[in-house]
Design an enzyme around this catalytic site. Structure first.
Site, PDB file in Angstrom:
ATOM      1  N   ASN A 202       5.431  -2.907  12.473  1.00 23.57           N
ATOM      2  CA  ASN A 202       4.762  -3.548  11.324  1.00 23.57           C
ATOM      3  C   ASN A 202       5.254  -4.991  11.217  1.00 23.57           C
ATOM      4  O   ASN A 202       5.997  -5.342  10.297  1.00 23.57           O
ATOM      5  CB  ASN A 202       5.084  -2.814  10.017  1.00 23.57           C
ATOM      6  CG  ASN A 202       5.003  -1.311  10.152  1.00 23.57           C
ATOM      7  OD1 ASN A 202       5.614  -0.735  11.048  1.00 23.57           O
ATOM      8  ND2 ASN A 202       4.285  -0.679   9.264  1.00 23.57           N
TER       9      ASN A 202
ATOM     10  N   HIS B  60       2.026   8.279  12.927  1.00 23.03           N
ATOM     11  CA  HIS B  60       2.032   8.308  11.469  1.00 23.03           C
ATOM     12  C   HIS B  60       0.790   9.095  11.066  1.00 23.03           C
ATOM     13  O   HIS B  60      -0.323   8.576  11.100  1.00 23.03           O
ATOM     14  CB  HIS B  60       1.986   6.878  10.922  1.00 23.03           C
ATOM     15  CG  HIS B  60       1.813   6.770   9.442  1.00 23.03           C
ATOM     16  ND1 HIS B  60       2.779   6.236   8.621  1.00 23.03           N
ATOM     17  CD2 HIS B  60       0.770   7.092   8.634  1.00 23.03           C
ATOM     18  CE1 HIS B  60       2.340   6.251   7.369  1.00 23.03           C
ATOM     19  NE2 HIS B  60       1.117   6.762   7.354  1.00 23.03           N
TER      20      HIS B  60
ATOM     21  N   HIS C  61       7.952  11.210  10.071  1.00 23.44           N
ATOM     22  CA  HIS C  61       8.257  11.488   8.655  1.00 23.44           C
ATOM     23  C   HIS C  61       7.485  12.682   8.062  1.00 23.44           C
ATOM     24  O   HIS C  61       6.665  12.532   7.144  1.00 23.44           O
ATOM     25  CB  HIS C  61       8.055  10.249   7.785  1.00 23.44           C
ATOM     26  CG  HIS C  61       6.857   9.390   8.092  1.00 23.44           C
ATOM     27  ND1 HIS C  61       5.587   9.894   8.215  1.00 23.44           N
ATOM     28  CD2 HIS C  61       6.750   8.054   8.268  1.00 23.44           C
ATOM     29  CE1 HIS C  61       4.744   8.904   8.462  1.00 23.44           C
ATOM     30  NE2 HIS C  61       5.435   7.775   8.496  1.00 23.44           N
TER      31      HIS C  61
ATOM     32  N   ASN D 284       5.903   6.299   1.669  1.00 20.49           N
ATOM     33  CA  ASN D 284       4.721   6.912   2.272  1.00 20.49           C
ATOM     34  C   ASN D 284       5.108   7.605   3.581  1.00 20.49           C
ATOM     35  O   ASN D 284       5.569   6.931   4.499  1.00 20.49           O
ATOM     36  CB  ASN D 284       3.655   5.852   2.547  1.00 20.49           C
ATOM     37  CG  ASN D 284       2.349   6.465   3.022  1.00 20.49           C
ATOM     38  OD1 ASN D 284       2.042   7.598   2.692  1.00 20.49           O
ATOM     39  ND2 ASN D 284       1.595   5.712   3.805  1.00 20.49           N
TER      40      ASN D 284
ATOM     41  N   ASP E 105      13.331   6.157   8.280  1.00 20.82           N
ATOM     42  CA  ASP E 105      12.187   5.341   7.843  1.00 20.82           C
ATOM     43  C   ASP E 105      12.685   4.208   6.939  1.00 20.82           C
ATOM     44  O   ASP E 105      12.080   3.901   5.902  1.00 20.82           O
ATOM     45  CB  ASP E 105      11.132   6.187   7.142  1.00 20.82           C
ATOM     46  CG  ASP E 105       9.781   5.473   7.030  1.00 20.82           C
ATOM     47  OD1 ASP E 105       9.666   4.339   7.543  1.00 20.82           O
ATOM     48  OD2 ASP E 105       8.859   6.032   6.419  1.00 20.82           O
TER      49      ASP E 105
ATOM     50  N   HIS F 182      12.044  -3.874   1.316  1.00 22.46           N
ATOM     51  CA  HIS F 182      11.150  -4.842   0.689  1.00 22.46           C
ATOM     52  C   HIS F 182      11.977  -5.711  -0.258  1.00 22.46           C
ATOM     53  O   HIS F 182      13.129  -5.389  -0.579  1.00 22.46           O
ATOM     54  CB  HIS F 182      10.047  -4.149  -0.106  1.00 22.46           C
ATOM     55  CG  HIS F 182       9.090  -3.351   0.726  1.00 22.46           C
ATOM     56  ND1 HIS F 182       8.196  -3.931   1.592  1.00 22.46           N
ATOM     57  CD2 HIS F 182       8.871  -2.012   0.809  1.00 22.46           C
ATOM     58  CE1 HIS F 182       7.478  -2.994   2.190  1.00 22.46           C
ATOM     59  NE2 HIS F 182       7.872  -1.814   1.731  1.00 22.46           N
TER      60      HIS F 182
ATOM     61  N   GLY G 219       8.118   2.203   0.531  1.00 25.10           N
ATOM     62  CA  GLY G 219       9.228   2.034   1.464  1.00 25.10           C
ATOM     63  C   GLY G 219      10.565   1.964   0.763  1.00 25.10           C
ATOM     64  O   GLY G 219      10.710   1.284  -0.257  1.00 25.10           O
TER      65      GLY G 219
END
Length: 436
Positions: free
Chosen positions: A97, A181, A234, A279, A306, A310, A325
Site C-alpha cells: 500500500n 486480502h 488476517h 479491516n 497487520d 496512521h 489500521g
C-alpha cells in the site's frame, strides 16, 4: 566482540533447553549446558544473565505496513524496523500500500532502495497482484518475482475472477505465492465494525462477516482450479476457519494467518475509538473462539500483526470516521503469550512455531536456527514481567492499538540480528554495562 548469554531456556529443534550461548564477532561460537561456560565467560566483553528467560530465533511477521515510499508521515522503514526489533522480530514482510505501488521492477526499486539504506532488520517486500492495486490488470509478476516473497493487493481484495485467475496462473508459473486480502467490497461496503449490537445501538456502519468468508471460499476455489499456492491474510471469522480447514483436508496448497486482536477481543468489548477500527473488524465471541481453535489445531499457520500505522489525526475520528489500521509490532509477542499461552490454549513452543518457524517455511524466508556457526539472530524474553501497554512509549510512529491500557505478560530484553544487537532493554543495558 564476544558476548555470553547465561542461563537461558533456548529454543532449538522444537523444544527449550537450558543453555549458555557465546557469540564471537556476530557468530554463535558455543552452546553448552548452563554453567559449563563459566570460565570462558570471564573473558567476554559483555555477559548477560538470562536466568529463567527464554531465547528463540528472531520472529517473522509476514504482514506489516512500513508506509515508505509515499506515506512517511505515518511510519518509516527506520522507525518500523526499530519497533520490530523491540518486539523480537528479525524479519518483516511489507505490504504494497505505497506510492508508487510495487507493481513493476522500477516501482519496487523505489521501496527496496529505502529498505537497503534504513532497515535495521531483514525486510522483504510483497509485490502487488494488480497494477496500482486497482484490481483490473495483472502486475508485472515476472519482473518482481526474484525480489519479493509473494504477491498481494492487501487493503482490498481482487474481486474480478478473471483477473485473479490470470494472476494465479502467472504466480504459479513463477513459483511464488498469492497472499489474498479476502474481502468482497460490495458486501463490506466500507463498514467500520462487525455486524453487532454495538453497531445497531450506536448507528455505526457494518462490514458483515460474509464479506470475508465468501471471498475466502472463492479464493480457495480458484486455487483449486489453477494449482496456485495461496495464503489467506488476517482471518477473523469462524466460517473462514472452517473453509480453510476443509481446504487443507482437500489437499489445497493453502496457509492462513490471524492477528492478536482477533483472538484477544470480541465485538462486545468495542468502544467508539479509532483504536478499534481495523479491516477486517473485530468479530463476535464465536469468531474469536474459532480463531483460537484454528491456532490450536493447525488450521491457522501463523500469527501476523497487520501493523498499520496512521497519523493521530487519521485515527481521532472514532469508529466511523477513523482510517482502518492499528499497530502491533511492539505488543504482538506479549499479547500472544498472554492471551494464548498464559491462558492455557497453546504451549510456548507452539507460539514460536506460529511466529518464527511457520512464516519462514511458507514464504521461503531466512530462518536462523540457534546453532554453532550461525549468525546470532535471536531474541530473549522475560515472560514473568507484566506491564501496561502505553502507546506513548512506542518506537513506531503509530500509536493506535486496542491493547492500550491492557496488562500483558512478557518483555523482550534483547534482540540480535545477523550478529548485531538491534534492541536492548534499558534495564538489561545497565545490568550488563552495555552502551549502544
Amino acid at each position: 566482540m564476544k558476548l555470553t548469554f547465561k542461563g537461558a531456556n533456548v529454543y532449538r529443534s522444537g523444544c527449550f533447553k537450558k543453555l549458555d550461548i557465546t557469540v564471537e564477532n556476530g557468530i554463535i561460537s558455543s552452546l553448552c549446558p548452563s554453567g559449563a561456560s563459566v570460565s570462558d565467560s570471564r573473558v567476554s566483553d559483555f555477559v548477560f544473565n538470562l536466568d529463567n528467560c527464554f531465547v528463540f530465533p528472531g520472529l517473522t511477521d509476514v504482514h506489516v505496513h512500513l508506509r515508505e515510499p509515499g506515506f512517511s508521515y505515518k511510519e518509516t522503514v527506520r522507525r518500523g524496523t526499530l519497533a520490530g526489533a523491540r518486539g523480537g522480530f528479525a524479519t518483516l514482510c511489507t505490504m504494497p500500500n505505497l506510492s508508487p505501488a510495487p507493481d513493476c521492477a522500477e516501482n519496487l526499486k523505489a521501496q527496496t532502495d529505502i529498505i537497503r539504506e534504513d532497515a535495521v532488520i531483514n525486510v522483504v517486500p510483497l509485490g502487488t497482484i494488480t497494477m496500482g492495486r486497482k484490481g483490473t490488470q495483472v502486475s508485472k509478476i515476472e519482473e518482481m518475482v526474484n525480489d519479493v516473497c509473494g504477491f498481494t493487493d492487501d487493503g482490498s481484495g481482487v474481486n474480478d475472477t478473471a483477473v485473479m485467475r490470470e494472476a494465479m496462473l502467472k504466480v504459479k508459473e513463477h513459483g511464488s505465492i498469492i497472499a489474498e486480502h479476502c474481502e468482497i467490497a460490495s458486501i463490506a461496503n466500507k463498514g467500520a465494525i462487525n455486524d453487532c449490537e454495538f453497531a445497531r445501538v450506536n448507528g455505526i456502519s457494518v462490514s458483515h462477516p460474509s464479506a470475508e468468508y465468501e471471498a475466502v471460499k472463492d479464493t480457495i476455489e480458484l486455487s483449486r482450479q489453477t494449482g496456485c499456492p495461496i495464503h489467506i491474510c488476517h482471518v477473523s471469522t469462524k466460517e473462514s476457519v472452517e473453509y480453510i480447514r476443509q481446504a487443507k483436508r482437500d489437499g489445497i496448497n493453502i496457509t492462513a494467518e490471524t492477528a492478536p486482536h482477533y483472538f484477544a477481543f470480541c465485538d462486545d468489548e468495542l468502544v467508539d475509538s479509532g483504536n478499534f477500527r481495523m479491516n477486517p473488524p473485530i468479530r463476535s465471541k464465536r469468531d474469536r473462539d474459532a480463531i483460537i481453535e484454528g491456532l490450536k489445531d493447525g488450521t491457522l499457520d501463523m500469527i501476523a500483526t497487520d501493523h498499520a500505522p496512521h497519523s493521530f489525526e487519521e485515527k481521532s475520528g472514532g469508529l466511523e470516521s477513523s482510517l482502518s489500521g492499528v499497530v502491533g509490532l511492539e505488543t504482538a509477542f506479549a499479547a500472544s503469550y498472554t492471551y494464548l499461552v498464559k491462558a492455557g490454549h497453546i504451549t510456548l513452543e507452539r507460539l514460536i512455531e506460529l511466529m518464527a518457524v511457520n512464516p519462514c517455511k511458507r514464504f521461503s524466508l531466512p530462518y536462523n536456527e540457534i546453532n554453532v556457526g550461525e549468525p546470532a539472530s535471536f531474541a530473549a524474553a522475560d515472560l514473568s514481567i507484566k506491564g501496561t501497554v502505553d502507546p506513548d512509549t512506542f518506537i513506531s510512529l503509530g500509536r493506535s492499538t486496542p491493547f492500550t491500557g491492557k496488562k500483558l505478560y512478557s518483555d523482550i530484553l534483547i534482540t540480535l540480528h545477523n550478529g548485531r544487537i538491534v534492541w536492548c532493554d534499558e534495564w538489561l543495558k545497565r545490568k550488563s554495562n552495555l552502551f549502544i
